[in-house]
Design an enzyme around this catalytic site. Structure first.
Site, PDB file in Angstrom:
ATOM      1  N   HIS A   1      25.625 -47.303   9.381  1.00  6.05           N
ATOM      2  CA  HIS A   1      24.357 -47.114  10.175  1.00  6.05           C
ATOM      3  C   HIS A   1      24.756 -46.285  11.468  1.00  6.05           C
ATOM      4  O   HIS A   1      26.259 -46.627  11.762  1.00  6.05           O
ATOM      5  CB  HIS A   1      23.857 -48.558  10.716  1.00  6.05           C
ATOM      6  CG  HIS A   1      22.837 -49.013   9.795  1.00  6.05           C
ATOM      7  ND1 HIS A   1      22.596 -50.340   9.841  1.00  6.05           N
ATOM      8  CD2 HIS A   1      21.738 -48.340   8.781  1.00  6.05           C
ATOM      9  CE1 HIS A   1      21.690 -50.626   8.795  1.00  6.05           C
ATOM     10  NE2 HIS A   1      21.025 -49.581   8.408  1.00  6.05           N
TER      11      HIS A   1
ATOM     12  N   CYS B   1      23.321 -55.120  16.017  1.00  5.06           N
ATOM     13  CA  CYS B   1      22.419 -55.537  14.918  1.00  5.06           C
ATOM     14  C   CYS B   1      21.556 -56.640  14.887  1.00  5.06           C
ATOM     15  O   CYS B   1      20.771 -56.709  14.146  1.00  5.06           O
ATOM     16  CB  CYS B   1      23.504 -55.788  13.690  1.00  5.06           C
ATOM     17  SG  CYS B   1      24.301 -54.152  13.096  1.00  5.06           S
TER      18      CYS B   1
END
Length: 299
Positions: free
Chosen positions: A197, A293
């Site tokens: 990511h 996250c």
């Protein structure tokens, strides 16, 4: 002007100050980790970690992250997690919220890459509906996947989106997002599956400063980053890969919440004038996530 920017030559502004301003987030959404565990492997960090999470310690770490956001001054909002969805705690991934110039709140819902995580999205959609957001969707017939703010990161204080692609999000998603929100998107191809990511290798600290792990990007991506940011702080391999240094969060342009032990990065942050708040997220690192996250910034 080009709304989807893939090379430095396509940049249509001379300075970030040329772009429209956007308010800094006031709220942070978090998901309790009552059902958090590593039950499967969908990224390289989860290998050999199945069944190894200390759930009591994970809850302590989560509460410390929550307390730091509260101390910084954000309004912390909570969603309860669900049995059978162990990664729901990583709530940066299921959506991309936005506030427009009329202060209307919008959100794009994600198309999760891994089958194990697809059922998380409806719980977030329900929360956004209950809290007055206009819901937008990507066309799943044309766009394979998009994992929200795991790959799509707002530039601090500006109506500019950075969009990572290559592992968990499709490049095509950003054209729809750009057209819908009427904002430019700078796309960055991710070159290493370890940094699956954008938020694992790229952290916007303030309007003019970013923290990155350079080896995670292509040459074009690095050119774009250095063309826009006046100051680029680089993390070394160990702190980026093992400690998720670039998965830090700086919601207000001053205070950085980061995994403890990032000695080199923390010194660079302090030398640059940032206040550093270290926290252990060791149980969440087992699943390939850390501070960024574990939250969703909102207005």
């Amino acid at each position: 002007m080009p709304q989807l920017i893939t090379t430095a030559e396509q940049l249509f502004f001379n300075s970030i100050d040329d772009l429209s301003s956007m308010p800094l987030p006031t709220d942070v959404l978090m998901v309790r980790p009552l059902h958090y565990s590593v039950d499967y492997v969908i990224n390289p960090h989860m290998a050999n970690q199945v069944g190894k999470v200390d759930t009591t310690e994970a809850h302590k770490e989560w509460k410390m992250v929550r307390s730091l956001f509260d101390r910084i001054g954000l309004n912390v909002r909570i969603i309860e997690d669900q049995d059978g969805l162990p990664d729901m705690v990583f709530c940066a991934n299921q959506s991309l919220p936005y506030i427009n110039e009329e202060d209307h709140r919008h959100v794009f819902m994600s198309i999760m890459h891994a089958e194990q995580r697809k059922k998380e999205v409806p719980y977030f959609e329900q929360w956004y509906r209950q809290n007055g957001h206009e819901i937008h969707y990507l066309d799943e017939r044309k766009i394979e996947n998009f994992e929200g703010c795991g790959d799509a990161i707002w530039h601090s204080g500006r109506r500019l989106l950075w969009g990572g692609y290559g592992h968990r999000s499709s490049l095509d998603a950003y054209q729809t997002i750009s057209d819908t929100f009427n904002v430019p998107v700078i796309t960055l191809e991710l070159a290493d599956e370890t940094f699956y990511h954008l938020d694992t290798c790229f952290c916007v600290l303030d309007e003019h400063t970013a923290l990155i792990y350079p080896e995670a990007f292509t040459e074009h991506g690095l050119e774009l980053i250095h063309a826009v940011f006046n100051r680029v702080i680089e993390a070394a391999e160990y702190e980026a890969e093992e400690l998720f240094a670039c998965n830090a969060c700086c919601p207000d342009g001053r205070n950085v919440i980061i995994q403890q032990g990032c000695t080199d990065v923390n010194k660079k942050l302090q030398d640059a004038g940032f206040s550093v708040h270290e926290v252990s997220t060791s149980e969440f690192l087992k699943s390939g996530g850390s501070v960024f996250c574990m939250k969703m910034l909102l207005w």
